[in-house]
Motif scaffolding. Structure first.
Motif, PDB file in Angstrom:
ATOM      1  N   ASN A   1      45.442  79.808  44.093  1.00 52.03           N
ATOM      2  CA  ASN A   1      44.855  80.313  44.865  1.00 52.03           C
ATOM      3  C   ASN A   1      45.306  81.855  45.760  1.00 52.03           C
ATOM      4  O   ASN A   1      43.540  82.758  45.657  1.00 52.03           O
ATOM      5  CB  ASN A   1      44.183  79.340  45.799  1.00 52.03           C
ATOM      6  CG  ASN A   1      43.153  78.534  45.013  1.00 52.03           C
ATOM      7  OD1 ASN A   1      43.006  77.941  44.305  1.00 52.03           O
ATOM      8  ND2 ASN A   1      43.993  77.138  46.289  1.00 52.03           N
ATOM      9  N   ASN A   2      46.019  82.221  45.994  1.00 48.42           N
ATOM     10  CA  ASN A   2      46.697  83.153  46.638  1.00 48.42           C
ATOM     11  C   ASN A   2      46.733  84.928  45.233  1.00 48.42           C
ATOM     12  O   ASN A   2      46.498  85.456  46.062  1.00 48.42           O
ATOM     13  CB  ASN A   2      47.695  82.849  47.150  1.00 48.42           C
ATOM     14  CG  ASN A   2      47.684  81.839  48.449  1.00 48.42           C
ATOM     15  OD1 ASN A   2      46.512  81.543  49.155  1.00 48.42           O
ATOM     16  ND2 ASN A   2      48.820  81.109  49.308  1.00 48.42           N
ATOM     17  N   VAL A   3      46.992  83.793  44.925  1.00 49.03           N
ATOM     18  CA  VAL A   3      47.397  84.871  43.418  1.00 49.03           C
ATOM     19  C   VAL A   3      45.812  85.150  43.035  1.00 49.03           C
ATOM     20  O   VAL A   3      45.581  86.732  42.843  1.00 49.03           O
ATOM     21  CB  VAL A   3      48.507  84.054  43.153  1.00 49.03           C
ATOM     22  CG1 VAL A   3      47.737  85.571  40.897  1.00 49.03           C
ATOM     23  CG2 VAL A   3      49.945  84.085  42.758  1.00 49.03           C
ATOM     24  N   TRP A   4      44.930  84.605  42.923  1.00 46.90           N
ATOM     25  CA  TRP A   4      43.692  85.252  42.216  1.00 46.90           C
ATOM     26  C   TRP A   4      42.973  85.641  43.268  1.00 46.90           C
ATOM     27  O   TRP A   4      42.075  86.639  43.135  1.00 46.90           O
ATOM     28  CB  TRP A   4      42.935  83.942  41.710  1.00 46.90           C
ATOM     29  CG  TRP A   4      43.167  82.950  40.347  1.00 46.90           C
ATOM     30  CD1 TRP A   4      43.995  82.200  39.953  1.00 46.90           C
ATOM     31  CD2 TRP A   4      42.934  83.951  39.022  1.00 46.90           C
ATOM     32  NE1 TRP A   4      44.274  81.919  39.099  1.00 46.90           N
ATOM     33  CE2 TRP A   4      43.375  82.850  38.442  1.00 46.90           C
ATOM     34  CE3 TRP A   4      42.399  85.037  38.915  1.00 46.90           C
ATOM     35  CZ2 TRP A   4      43.053  83.321  36.914  1.00 46.90           C
ATOM     36  CZ3 TRP A   4      42.204  85.053  37.348  1.00 46.90           C
ATOM     37  CH2 TRP A   4      42.495  84.118  36.111  1.00 46.90           C
ATOM     38  N   LEU A   5      42.879  85.933  44.687  1.00 49.77           N
ATOM     39  CA  LEU A   5      42.584  86.446  45.825  1.00 49.77           C
ATOM     40  C   LEU A   5      43.201  87.783  45.394  1.00 49.77           C
ATOM     41  O   LEU A   5      42.951  88.527  46.295  1.00 49.77           O
ATOM     42  CB  LEU A   5      43.153  85.229  47.244  1.00 49.77           C
ATOM     43  CG  LEU A   5      42.484  86.285  48.455  1.00 49.77           C
ATOM     44  CD1 LEU A   5      41.063  86.291  48.715  1.00 49.77           C
ATOM     45  CD2 LEU A   5      42.905  85.246  49.542  1.00 49.77           C
ATOM     46  N   MET A   6      44.388  87.945  45.110  1.00 54.56           N
ATOM     47  CA  MET A   6      44.363  89.658  44.813  1.00 54.56           C
ATOM     48  C   MET A   6      43.663  90.302  44.363  1.00 54.56           C
ATOM     49  O   MET A   6      44.061  91.790  44.345  1.00 54.56           O
ATOM     50  CB  MET A   6      45.705  89.066  44.285  1.00 54.56           C
ATOM     51  CG  MET A   6      46.985  88.388  45.403  1.00 54.56           C
ATOM     52  SD  MET A   6      47.247  89.916  46.953  1.00 54.56           S
ATOM     53  CE  MET A   6      46.653  88.178  48.411  1.00 54.56           C
ATOM     54  N   LEU A   7      43.649  89.476  43.047  1.00 54.32           N
ATOM     55  CA  LEU A   7      42.467  90.214  42.357  1.00 54.32           C
ATOM     56  C   LEU A   7      41.275  90.829  43.557  1.00 54.32           C
ATOM     57  O   LEU A   7      41.366  92.427  42.821  1.00 54.32           O
ATOM     58  CB  LEU A   7      41.989  89.049  40.739  1.00 54.32           C
ATOM     59  CG  LEU A   7      40.953  90.622  39.966  1.00 54.32           C
ATOM     60  CD1 LEU A   7      41.383  91.965  39.252  1.00 54.32           C
ATOM     61  CD2 LEU A   7      40.237  89.378  38.838  1.00 54.32           C
TER      62      LEU A   7
END
Length: 291
Positions: free
Chosen positions: A260-266
């Protein structure tokens, strides 16, 4: 018609300065990758602090020659202490078994350690982890107590190291970001200069500054968005091949990085790359168009 013209001018400008555009995208990618990494590290450190600080224990180590009476007195004091939530007594044999399990991948260390060298202890879970000092002051003078170790202090060193890495990543991101902004400004200036005659004619026929500036701004935004997407791809690749791959054993100890944190970076990286590029291009063009 105007939209088609603006888009055609954007594509023409990008192709005309293709080498500078590629350099701008690469620089933006590096800076946004470091920014995303520092943000992920920030989230991860906070998650680890919440997880481990709620599970820290205080270890009360007993002296090697502790008597049964002294051990009983320490345990009685723990039972009646209002700061203590729970405790467990660990004998020398249990400490030795735990040591062998923890360091089973280091047989030389295990063979060099004598079973009797590990002291017996009480492992205490406090109701409030922030009251370790108050607890230590009460029990440090107890007969039979050798030392009191607060795991929170040991973890604090780890978090200080992670915080230093976070600061380093953020510093590199800022430096790379500054370089990217200078490159964006220089690219826009070169593009505007190469089209100075067209711009002069458009101003003479009454074209607005917004209409003149839009293709240049969109060029910068395009480069920023491509850099953000590439940076996000780099973070995803790092998550798959390193964090969940070769470093999987380490992340099981330090907690895995949430997708979830990785996808938030987009959206964060696209917003940062696009907005900063647009503002930089607009500010640069304001000085040019007024000439």
């Amino acid at each position: 018609m105007r939209v088609r013209y603006v888009l055609s001018e954007v594509l023409t400008g990008l192709w005309r300065n293709v080498t500078m555009t590629i350099a701008m995208i690469i620089t933006m990618t590096v800076s946004l990758t470091m920014l995303g990494a520092s943000l992920l590290l920030f989230f991860q450190v906070g998650k680890m602090e919440d997880f481990f600080y709620q599970r820290v224990e205080v270890s009360v180590f007993l002296k090697g020659d502790v008597s049964d009476e002294q051990r009983t007195n320490v345990e009685s004091a723990l039972k009646s202490d209002a700061l203590v939530q729970s405790y467990k007594h660990e004998t020398k044999e249990e400490a030795w078994d735990r040591f062998k399990e923890q360091f089973k991948d280091a047989p030389d260390l295990v063979s060099a350690t004598k079973p009797n060298s590990l002291p017996e202890s009480f492992r205490i879970k406090l109701k409030d982890p922030n009251k370790v000092q108050e607890f230590s002051d009460q029990f440090r003078t107890q007969d039979g107590v050798s030392d009191i170790i607060d795991q929170k202090q040991l973890l604090k060193r780890v978090f200080d190291l992670l915080g230093a890495l976070q600061t380093l990543a953020l510093t590199v991101a800022v430096v790379q970001g500054a370089a990217a902004l200078l490159l964006v400004a220089n690219t826009i200036q070169v593009a505007a200069y190469s089209k100075r005659r067209e711009v002069a004619v458009m101003k003479l026929v009454g074209a607005s500054n917004w209409f003149i500036q839009m293709p240049f701004v969109l060029e910068a935004v395009f480069a920023g968005l491509i850099g953000a997407i590439l940076a996000f791809g780099a973070l995803v690749a790092a998550k798959i091949f390193f964090i969940d791959g070769s470093l999987k054993a380490l992340t099981q100890v330090l907690l895995p990085v949430d997708w979830n944190n990785v996808w938030l970076m987009l959206p964060v990286l696209c917003g940062a790359g696009g907005l900063v590029s647009a503002v930089t291009a607009w500010v640069t063009l304001r000085f040019y168009v007024r000439v």
